[in-house]
Design a protein around this motif. Structure first.
Motif, mmCIF file in Angstrom:
data_model
loop_
_atom_site.group_PDB
_atom_site.id
_atom_site.type_symbol
_atom_site.label_atom_id
_atom_site.label_comp_id
_atom_site.label_asym_id
_atom_site.label_seq_id
_atom_site.Cartn_x
_atom_site.Cartn_y
_atom_site.Cartn_z
ATOM 1 N N GLU A 279 56.974 12.399 -20.030
ATOM 2 C CA GLU A 279 56.617 11.067 -20.561
ATOM 3 C C GLU A 279 57.418 10.771 -21.831
ATOM 4 O O GLU A 279 57.907 9.653 -22.027
ATOM 5 N N THR A 280 57.529 11.780 -22.671
ATOM 6 C CA THR A 280 58.233 11.575 -23.943
ATOM 7 C C THR A 280 59.707 11.276 -23.685
ATOM 8 O O THR A 280 60.302 10.379 -24.295
ATOM 9 N N ILE A 281 60.291 12.028 -22.761
ATOM 10 C CA ILE A 281 61.706 11.806 -22.436
ATOM 11 C C ILE A 281 61.911 10.395 -21.885
ATOM 12 O O ILE A 281 62.794 9.650 -22.321
ATOM 13 N N ALA A 282 61.062 10.000 -20.956
ATOM 14 C CA ALA A 282 61.227 8.701 -20.300
ATOM 15 C C ALA A 282 60.990 7.553 -21.272
ATOM 16 O O ALA A 282 61.756 6.583 -21.293
ATOM 17 N N GLU A 283 59.962 7.678 -22.075
ATOM 18 C CA GLU A 283 59.596 6.554 -22.938
ATOM 19 C C GLU A 283 60.537 6.377 -24.117
ATOM 20 O O GLU A 283 60.567 5.314 -24.732
ATOM 21 N N HIS A 284 61.274 7.435 -24.453
ATOM 22 C CA HIS A 284 62.175 7.323 -25.599
ATOM 23 C C HIS A 284 63.636 7.421 -25.193
ATOM 24 O O HIS A 284 64.503 7.696 -26.016
ATOM 25 N N SER A 285 63.876 7.210 -23.905
ATOM 26 C CA SER A 285 65.247 7.154 -23.381
ATOM 27 C C SER A 285 66.081 8.354 -23.804
ATOM 28 O O SER A 285 67.250 8.211 -24.179
ATOM 29 N N LEU A 286 65.474 9.517 -23.757
ATOM 30 C CA LEU A 286 66.234 10.724 -24.083
ATOM 31 C C LEU A 286 67.044 11.141 -22.858
ATOM 32 O O LEU A 286 66.719 10.770 -21.726
ATOM 33 N N THR A 287 68.069 11.928 -23.084
ATOM 34 C CA THR A 287 68.992 12.204 -21.981
ATOM 35 C C THR A 287 68.878 13.621 -21.443
ATOM 36 O O THR A 287 69.601 13.988 -20.527
ATOM 37 N N CYS A 288 67.994 14.424 -22.025
ATOM 38 C CA CYS A 288 67.930 15.815 -21.575
ATOM 39 C C CYS A 288 67.384 15.910 -20.153
ATOM 40 O O CYS A 288 66.645 15.050 -19.688
ATOM 41 N N CYS A 289 67.747 16.994 -19.499
ATOM 42 C CA CYS A 289 67.262 17.268 -18.146
ATOM 43 C C CYS A 289 66.059 18.200 -18.266
ATOM 44 O O CYS A 289 66.101 19.180 -19.003
ATOM 45 N N LEU A 290 64.973 17.874 -17.567
ATOM 46 C CA LEU A 290 63.724 18.649 -17.685
ATOM 47 C C LEU A 290 63.425 19.408 -16.407
ATOM 48 O O LEU A 290 63.526 18.856 -15.308
ATOM 49 N N GLN A 291 63.045 20.659 -16.560
ATOM 50 C CA GLN A 291 62.481 21.401 -15.418
ATOM 51 C C GLN A 291 61.100 21.890 -15.818
ATOM 52 O O GLN A 291 60.930 22.529 -16.860
#
Lengths: 312, 284
Positions: free
Chosen positions: A255-267
């Motif tokens: 959620e944090t990545i998506a909502e703040h347009s971060l570019t890291c890849c999550l597993q």
């Protein structure tokens, strides 16, 4: 972790007359010291989790601070609606102590696995959700949160001895505690699997992978600022939790990545299937679910070297 | 029981003198009809069924000197869908103003179909059945721990006795002899989708409560004096929680609503409303 928390509760109860301890018939050999020291403030309510939370709601409305003890699954799933309509809606200081996250009751089977408690508690705004990684941190977390005005859920591990090297009991609301630095990847861990995550990161040094490890113990209120800062530094992020992959730490980070347009890849490393008919020791069940130290290391390595061997 | 906490509302709130009156059953029923008609909402039958019980509680039993007074008696309307009867009682005792009453079911009003604790003098939000008695038992337990003289009352529906969670609270209160706790069951024999006798037989309610350590009394739930005698006797009880099984008529006071499932949810049209008010005015 349970005994450490109980020791802290005993200390608090000496000074704080409002503190009451309720159990839904669990805690044999753990809760006796409290029952003996404060018999008037200890209630075994019987195998009745809904009533335990309902009673706690009435107690807290009258100014008491009730702690409710059961296994993580029984403490959250069975009385979920009571938690929602009672302490949460009325903004009351009810504390829920859920023992045994993930497969800590591995041989007890499916009914005793704590795989969605954090998701259920985290979905409720204003519910503080605390998942200590070791005993020392559990004690600090309790000190920092026992007197909050609203409800708190604590997911407590059974293991008293294991500690996360470098954590030293640190706990802060809405923060991440870094226990290892590195620049190739970030591993965020929740609860006791933090030890496996840390060991996995250490083992990858010989492969030339330098992974940082952060402990997320305060799931709600979300450590959003701290996450944003950390996530921005790494191309690859892993979450490790003894919980279904949806709803817990992995979801929080996604959620944090998506909502703040971060570019890291999550597993997200967690439990992604129904372990139907599977029982055994916690270590065995973690192995089955891909949460062993080796499995975590393999996941990290294969993601860091997409062209290389997934078997490390 | 100390009467120290009881205040004379007429003396302490002279500006409200005109509308502070005895919360009699007829006045409660009139407000239930007026407000549900105005708002176009239902749950009328369930509210009419408890009008006399609320008249008793707010007229003679509850000791509530202030919305936040720590030793005030607690009342949990566990059958939250009868909230309109509670609003009427609060209004008639000067605890709710007229503007608020007329906001019933309006946008952003604190007066919804179920009671809301954000409203002064409402301690617990309810609506989901089977939870209120546990809140009340916790409240009574706190009173014991705190050495408070307050008593705790919970009003339940007979259909609510279908809920397993309710019996968890019954067992606990009986075991711990919470004598400061009184439950009242609005035994109107109806639920949302049928008559209780056809849904889950509850003919042995008395035995069930009694076997779990409660003192049980039965009364005509529309006879305020009879219920009052039982409640006064309950106050002397020192070793058991008490339950009053109040025999009531669903929709009491409006002939075409009485014992009709339809009026669990349905609102009135103009003709029905006029008929209801006409019948109410004719009753003594």
């Amino acid at each position: 972790m349970r005994r450490e928390v109980l020791q802290e509760l005993l200390r608090l109860a000496e000074e704080e007359e409002r503190l009451v301890l309720l159990t839904a018939d669990l805690g044999y050999t753990v809760l006796e010291p409290f029952a003996e020291r404060f018999p008037a403030r200890f209630f075994n309510v019987g195998v009745a989790e809904q009533n335990m939370i309902g009673l706690a709601t009435g107690l807290a409305e009258s100014g008491m601070i009730p702690f409710c003890y059961s296994m993580s699954t029984f403490a959250t799933l069975r009385p979920f609606e009571v938690i929602r309509n009672g302490p949460l809606y009325h903004q009351l200081p009810v504390r829920i102590l859920g023992v045994g996250g993930g497969f800590e009751y591995g041989s007890a089977g499916w009914t005793h696995f704590g795989l969605e408690d954090v998701a259920l508690m985290r979905v409720l705004p204003e519910m503080t959700v605390v998942v200590p990684a070791d005993s020392c941190q559990a004690r600090q977390a309790l000190r920092a949160t026992w007197n909050l005005p609203g409800p708190v859920y604590y997911r407590l591990g059974k293991n008293e001895q294991q500690t996360v090297p470098g954590l030293n009991g640190r706990f802060r609301l809405q923060q991440i505690e870094t226990v290892r630095t590195g620049e190739d990847a970030l591993v965020l861990a929740m609860g006791p699997p933090a030890i496996s995550a840390l060991n996995a990161a250490e083992s990858l040094e010989k492969e030339g992978v330098h992974a940082a490890v952060g402990i997320v113990s305060c799931l709600s209120p979300a450590p959003t600022e701290a996450l944003m800062q950390d996530l921005a530094l790494y191309p690859l992020v892993f979450t490790v939790e003894a919980h279904f992959v949806s709803g817990g730490l992995g979801s929080l980070v996604a959620e944090t990545i998506a909502e703040h347009s971060l570019t890291c890849c999550l597993q997200r490393i967690g439990v992604s299937f129904i372990p139907r008919g599977r029982t055994g020791s916690e270590a065995h069940m973690n192995h089955v679910a891909g949460l062993s130290e080796e499995a975590i290391a393999r996941r990290i390595l294969s993601a860091c070297r997409p062209g290389g061997s997934a078997n490390g | 029981m100390v009467n120290f906490y009881r205040i004379d509302l007429q003396e302490s709130a002279p500006e409200k003198k005109k509308r502070v009156m005895k919360p009699d059953s007829k006045a409660i029923r009139r407000i239930i009809l007026e407000q549900s008609y105005r708002a176009g909402v239902g749950h009328i039958g369930s509210a009419l069924s408890v009008a006399d019980i609320l008249a008793l509680l707010y007229g003679r039993i509850l000791e509530i000197p202030g919305a936040e007074a720590p030793h005030r008696d607690r009342f949990v309307l566990s059958k939250g869908h009868a909230a309109l009867a509670l609003y009427a009682a609060l209004y008639l005792t000067g605890r709710l103003d007229e503007t608020a009453l007329h906001s019933y079911c309006a946008d952003d009003s604190l007066l919804g179909v179920h009671p809301e604790h954000q409203l002064p003098f409402v301690d617990f939000s309810t609506g989901s059945l089977g939870l209120g008695l546990a809140y009340a038992a916790g409240s009574a337990l706190a009173a014991r721990l705190q050495g408070s003289p307050r008593r705790v009352y919970a009003l339940l529906s007979d259909a609510e006795c279908n809920e397993g969670s309710l019996w968890e609270a019954v067992l606990f209160a009986g075991h711990h002899r919470l004598c400061g706790l009184t439950a009242i069951v609005d035994n109107n024999g109806q639920q949302a989708f049928g008559y209780t006798r056809n849904v889950l037989c509850q003919e042995s309610l008395r035995d069930r409560w009694q076997s779990m350590g409660w003192r049980v009394a039965e009364a005509d739930g529309h006879d305020v004096n009879q219920m009052n005698r039982e409640m006064l006797s309950f106050r002397e009880e020192r070793s058991r929680p008490q339950v009053l099984l109040a025999r009531t008529v669903f929709g009491k006071g409006v002939s075409y609503m009485e014992n009709e499932i339809h009026w669990h949810y349905w609102p009135m049209n103009q003709d029905q409303y006029q008929q209801a008010i006409f019948e109410l005015e004719r009753t003594p």
